[in-house]
Design a protein around this motif. Structure first.
Motif, PDB file in Angstrom:
ATOM      1  N   THR A  17     -35.754 -28.909  22.229  1.00 12.19           N
ATOM      2  CA  THR A  17     -34.574 -29.551  21.632  1.00 12.19           C
ATOM      3  C   THR A  17     -34.142 -28.819  20.369  1.00 12.19           C
ATOM      4  O   THR A  17     -32.947 -28.655  20.115  1.00 12.19           O
ATOM      5  N   VAL A  18     -35.113 -28.375  19.592  1.00 13.41           N
ATOM      6  CA  VAL A  18     -34.809 -27.632  18.361  1.00 13.41           C
ATOM      7  C   VAL A  18     -34.126 -26.321  18.692  1.00 13.41           C
ATOM      8  O   VAL A  18     -33.115 -25.947  18.065  1.00 13.41           O
ATOM      9  N   HIS A  19     -34.639 -25.614  19.677  1.00 16.40           N
ATOM     10  CA  HIS A  19     -34.052 -24.323  20.063  1.00 16.40           C
ATOM     11  C   HIS A  19     -32.661 -24.512  20.670  1.00 16.40           C
ATOM     12  O   HIS A  19     -31.777 -23.678  20.480  1.00 16.40           O
ATOM     13  N   THR A  20     -32.459 -25.614  21.386  1.00 12.52           N
ATOM     14  CA  THR A  20     -31.140 -25.897  21.967  1.00 12.52           C
ATOM     15  C   THR A  20     -30.106 -26.111  20.874  1.00 12.52           C
ATOM     16  O   THR A  20     -29.006 -25.541  20.919  1.00 12.52           O
ATOM     17  N   LEU A  21     -30.439 -26.921  19.895  1.00 12.81           N
ATOM     18  CA  LEU A  21     -29.501 -27.197  18.792  1.00 12.81           C
ATOM     19  C   LEU A  21     -29.228 -25.926  17.992  1.00 12.81           C
ATOM     20  O   LEU A  21     -28.074 -25.673  17.601  1.00 12.81           O
ATOM     21  N   ALA A  22     -30.269 -25.132  17.750  1.00 13.57           N
ATOM     22  CA  ALA A  22     -30.091 -23.885  16.999  1.00 13.57           C
ATOM     23  C   ALA A  22     -29.208 -22.911  17.772  1.00 13.57           C
ATOM     24  O   ALA A  22     -28.323 -22.257  17.191  1.00 13.57           O
ATOM     25  N   ALA A  23     -29.433 -22.818  19.092  1.00 12.79           N
ATOM     26  CA  ALA A  23     -28.627 -21.921  19.917  1.00 12.79           C
ATOM     27  C   ALA A  23     -27.178 -22.389  19.967  1.00 12.79           C
ATOM     28  O   ALA A  23     -26.250 -21.577  19.901  1.00 12.79           O
ATOM     29  N   ALA A  24     -26.963 -23.702  20.092  1.00  9.67           N
ATOM     30  CA  ALA A  24     -25.612 -24.249  20.159  1.00  9.67           C
ATOM     31  C   ALA A  24     -24.848 -23.952  18.876  1.00  9.67           C
ATOM     32  O   ALA A  24     -23.687 -23.518  18.908  1.00  9.67           O
ATOM     33  N   LEU A  25     -25.486 -24.175  17.742  1.00 16.28           N
ATOM     34  CA  LEU A  25     -24.840 -23.913  16.452  1.00 16.28           C
ATOM     35  C   LEU A  25     -24.620 -22.419  16.259  1.00 16.28           C
ATOM     36  O   LEU A  25     -23.546 -21.986  15.828  1.00 16.28           O
ATOM     37  N   LEU A  83     -45.552 -29.520  20.911  1.00 16.12           N
ATOM     38  CA  LEU A  83     -44.261 -29.527  20.216  1.00 16.12           C
ATOM     39  C   LEU A  83     -44.196 -28.427  19.170  1.00 16.12           C
ATOM     40  O   LEU A  83     -43.233 -27.646  19.120  1.00 16.12           O
ATOM     41  N   ILE A  84     -45.220 -28.345  18.339  1.00 10.69           N
ATOM     42  CA  ILE A  84     -45.245 -27.358  17.259  1.00 10.69           C
ATOM     43  C   ILE A  84     -45.335 -25.938  17.820  1.00 10.69           C
ATOM     44  O   ILE A  84     -44.665 -25.015  17.335  1.00 10.69           O
ATOM     45  N   MET A  85     -46.183 -25.755  18.851  1.00 10.67           N
ATOM     46  CA  MET A  85     -46.305 -24.433  19.479  1.00 10.67           C
ATOM     47  C   MET A  85     -44.955 -23.923  19.950  1.00 10.67           C
ATOM     48  O   MET A  85     -44.599 -22.760  19.747  1.00 10.67           O
ATOM     49  N   ASN A  86     -44.188 -24.807  20.576  1.00 12.39           N
ATOM     50  CA  ASN A  86     -42.895 -24.410  21.118  1.00 12.39           C
ATOM     51  C   ASN A  86     -41.885 -24.137  20.008  1.00 12.39           C
ATOM     52  O   ASN A  86     -41.168 -23.130  20.037  1.00 12.39           O
ATOM     53  N   ILE A  87     -41.826 -25.023  19.019  1.00  8.91           N
ATOM     54  CA  ILE A  87     -40.844 -24.880  17.936  1.00  8.91           C
ATOM     55  C   ILE A  87     -41.074 -23.591  17.154  1.00  8.91           C
ATOM     56  O   ILE A  87     -40.120 -22.901  16.763  1.00  8.91           O
ATOM     57  N   LEU A  88     -42.339 -23.238  16.928  1.00 11.51           N
ATOM     58  CA  LEU A  88     -42.662 -22.077  16.099  1.00 11.51           C
ATOM     59  C   LEU A  88     -42.686 -20.763  16.874  1.00 11.51           C
ATOM     60  O   LEU A  88     -43.011 -19.726  16.311  1.00 11.51           O
ATOM     61  N   ASN A  89     -42.326 -20.808  18.150  1.00 12.91           N
ATOM     62  CA  ASN A  89     -42.317 -19.583  18.963  1.00 12.91           C
ATOM     63  C   ASN A  89     -40.942 -18.922  18.891  1.00 12.91           C
ATOM     64  O   ASN A  89     -39.983 -19.408  19.494  1.00 12.91           O
ATOM     65  N   PRO A  90     -40.809 -17.818  18.152  1.00 15.82           N
ATOM     66  CA  PRO A  90     -39.494 -17.174  18.008  1.00 15.82           C
ATOM     67  C   PRO A  90     -38.941 -16.634  19.320  1.00 15.82           C
ATOM     68  O   PRO A  90     -37.729 -16.538  19.495  1.00 15.82           O
ATOM     69  N   LYS A  91     -39.832 -16.297  20.260  1.00 11.48           N
ATOM     70  CA  LYS A  91     -39.372 -15.777  21.548  1.00 11.48           C
ATOM     71  C   LYS A  91     -38.589 -16.844  22.318  1.00 11.48           C
ATOM     72  O   LYS A  91     -37.637 -16.522  23.031  1.00 11.48           O
ATOM     73  N   VAL A  92     -39.007 -18.097  22.188  1.00 12.90           N
ATOM     74  CA  VAL A  92     -38.296 -19.184  22.859  1.00 12.90           C
ATOM     75  C   VAL A  92     -36.903 -19.347  22.264  1.00 12.90           C
ATOM     76  O   VAL A  92     -35.919 -19.546  22.982  1.00 12.90           O
ATOM     77  N   ALA A  93     -36.809 -19.247  20.937  1.00 13.91           N
ATOM     78  CA  ALA A  93     -35.513 -19.368  20.263  1.00 13.91           C
ATOM     79  C   ALA A  93     -34.551 -18.281  20.731  1.00 13.91           C
ATOM     80  O   ALA A  93     -33.377 -18.558  21.033  1.00 13.91           O
ATOM     81  N   ILE A  94     -35.037 -17.054  20.805  1.00 20.35           N
ATOM     82  CA  ILE A  94     -34.198 -15.936  21.244  1.00 20.35           C
ATOM     83  C   ILE A  94     -33.800 -16.115  22.703  1.00 20.35           C
ATOM     84  O   ILE A  94     -32.657 -15.854  23.094  1.00 20.35           O
ATOM     85  N   PHE A  95     -34.753 -16.585  23.513  1.00 20.57           N
ATOM     86  CA  PHE A  95     -34.472 -16.788  24.930  1.00 20.57           C
ATOM     87  C   PHE A  95     -33.339 -17.798  25.116  1.00 20.57           C
ATOM     88  O   PHE A  95     -32.419 -17.579  25.906  1.00 20.57           O
ATOM     89  N   PHE A  96     -33.388 -18.908  24.399  1.00 19.93           N
ATOM     90  CA  PHE A  96     -32.351 -19.926  24.531  1.00 19.93           C
ATOM     91  C   PHE A  96     -30.990 -19.384  24.107  1.00 19.93           C
ATOM     92  O   PHE A  96     -29.965 -19.695  24.727  1.00 19.93           O
ATOM     93  N   LEU A  97     -30.977 -18.568  23.054  1.00 22.60           N
ATOM     94  CA  LEU A  97     -29.706 -18.035  22.560  1.00 22.60           C
ATOM     95  C   LEU A  97     -29.108 -17.020  23.529  1.00 22.60           C
ATOM     96  O   LEU A  97     -27.888 -16.801  23.526  1.00 22.60           O
ATOM     97  N   THR A  98     -29.930 -16.412  24.366  1.00 25.97           N
ATOM     98  CA  THR A  98     -29.408 -15.428  25.328  1.00 25.97           C
ATOM     99  C   THR A  98     -29.220 -16.007  26.732  1.00 25.97           C
ATOM    100  O   THR A  98     -28.405 -15.509  27.499  1.00 25.97           O
ATOM    101  N   PHE A  99     -29.977 -17.066  27.058  1.00 24.10           N
ATOM    102  CA  PHE A  99     -29.918 -17.632  28.410  1.00 24.10           C
ATOM    103  C   PHE A  99     -28.776 -18.644  28.564  1.00 24.10           C
ATOM    104  O   PHE A  99     -27.961 -18.553  29.496  1.00 24.10           O
ATOM    105  N   LEU A 100     -28.682 -19.602  27.686  1.00 23.09           N
ATOM    106  CA  LEU A 100     -27.699 -20.679  27.820  1.00 23.09           C
ATOM    107  C   LEU A 100     -26.241 -20.201  27.826  1.00 23.09           C
ATOM    108  O   LEU A 100     -25.427 -20.729  28.591  1.00 23.09           O
ATOM    109  N   PRO A 101     -25.874 -19.210  26.988  1.00 26.91           N
ATOM    110  CA  PRO A 101     -24.463 -18.783  26.967  1.00 26.91           C
ATOM    111  C   PRO A 101     -23.943 -18.248  28.301  1.00 26.91           C
ATOM    112  O   PRO A 101     -22.727 -18.203  28.512  1.00 26.91           O
ATOM    113  N   GLN A 102     -24.857 -17.833  29.205  1.00 24.32           N
ATOM    114  CA  GLN A 102     -24.428 -17.309  30.495  1.00 24.32           C
ATOM    115  C   GLN A 102     -23.612 -18.328  31.289  1.00 24.32           C
ATOM    116  O   GLN A 102     -22.778 -17.962  32.116  1.00 24.32           O
TER     117      GLN A 102
END
Length: 208
Positions: free
Chosen positions: A52-60, A117-136
């Motif tokens: 959810t954190v990565h989704t909101l960050a990617a959306a913004l 939850l913490i493992m996922n939030i603190l994983n920068p690879k997940v954040a980058i993945f969401f920012l590149t995957f969702l916009p497609q």
């Protein structure tokens, strides 16, 4: 907001990418084996909720990029595509690398949920993945880019919770039949590589 074909394509790609054996899935399965089904499901829920954190960050982030400058959006596309191509290269290069389920820590369900939850939030690879995957799969002609990203992210979160939860719940059977089968791992990694290449090409063709 989304066409039926776009949703079908998104669901298919999301499910295949979630099924790729990786640290998060291995962690959920490990907890299911060592601490029981309930612990595995709680771990899967924590890992999914972190998205959810990565989704909101990617959306913004995407909203700002689109509104700021066409040049910045082009740079984002190129950088994102290169990242996806790199993921494809790694998936294909290490397609035969073994992934074994290790021993898990003995913890309570809520502690495992928090750790996931913490493992996922603190994983920068997940954040980058969401920012590149969702916009497609965003329909830029429709507008409301952040809302579309959030909807896509929520779908991904639900799918992650369901798939990880099932693997964690039936950890013994799934780990022996899928995670530790070389041919199945290799097939999953090859499929992932193809998907990453396709997403990278699609991202390069995207226009706001």
């Amino acid at each position: 907001m989304f066409t039926i074909s776009t949703l079908i394509l998104y669901l298919g790609a999301a499910v295949l990418l979630i099924l790729i054996p990786g640290p998060d899935l291995i962690f959920a399965v490990t907890q299911g084996i060592t601490n029981g089904r309930k612990a595995g499901v709680y771990t899967a829920a924590g890992l999914a909720l972190g998205n959810t954190v990565h989704t909101l960050a990617a959306a913004l982030g995407l909203s700002i990029i689109v509104q700021t400058s066409p040049v910045l959006f082009t740079i984002f596309k190129i950088a994102g595509a290169l990242y996806l191509f790199n993921l494809a290269y790694k998936s294909l290069k290490h397609r035969k690398a073994p992934l074994m389920v290790g021993s898990g820590e003995k913890k309570g369900e809520m502690a495992l949920l928090r750790k996931g939850l913490i493992m996922n939030i603190l994983n920068p690879k997940v954040a980058i993945f969401f920012l590149t995957f969702l916009p497609q799969f965003v329909n830029y002609g429709y507008g409301l880019v952040p809302l579309q990203m959030i909807v896509l992210g929520l779908i991904f979160i639900v799918l992650t919770a369901l798939i990880f939860g099932l693997f964690a719940y039936f950890a013994g059977a799934f780990s022996s039949r899928f995670l530790e089968k070389p041919r199945m791992q290799e097939g999953a990694n090859i499929a992932a590589g193809i998907i990453f290449v396709a997403l990278g090409v699609k991202l390069l063709a995207t226009s706001p």
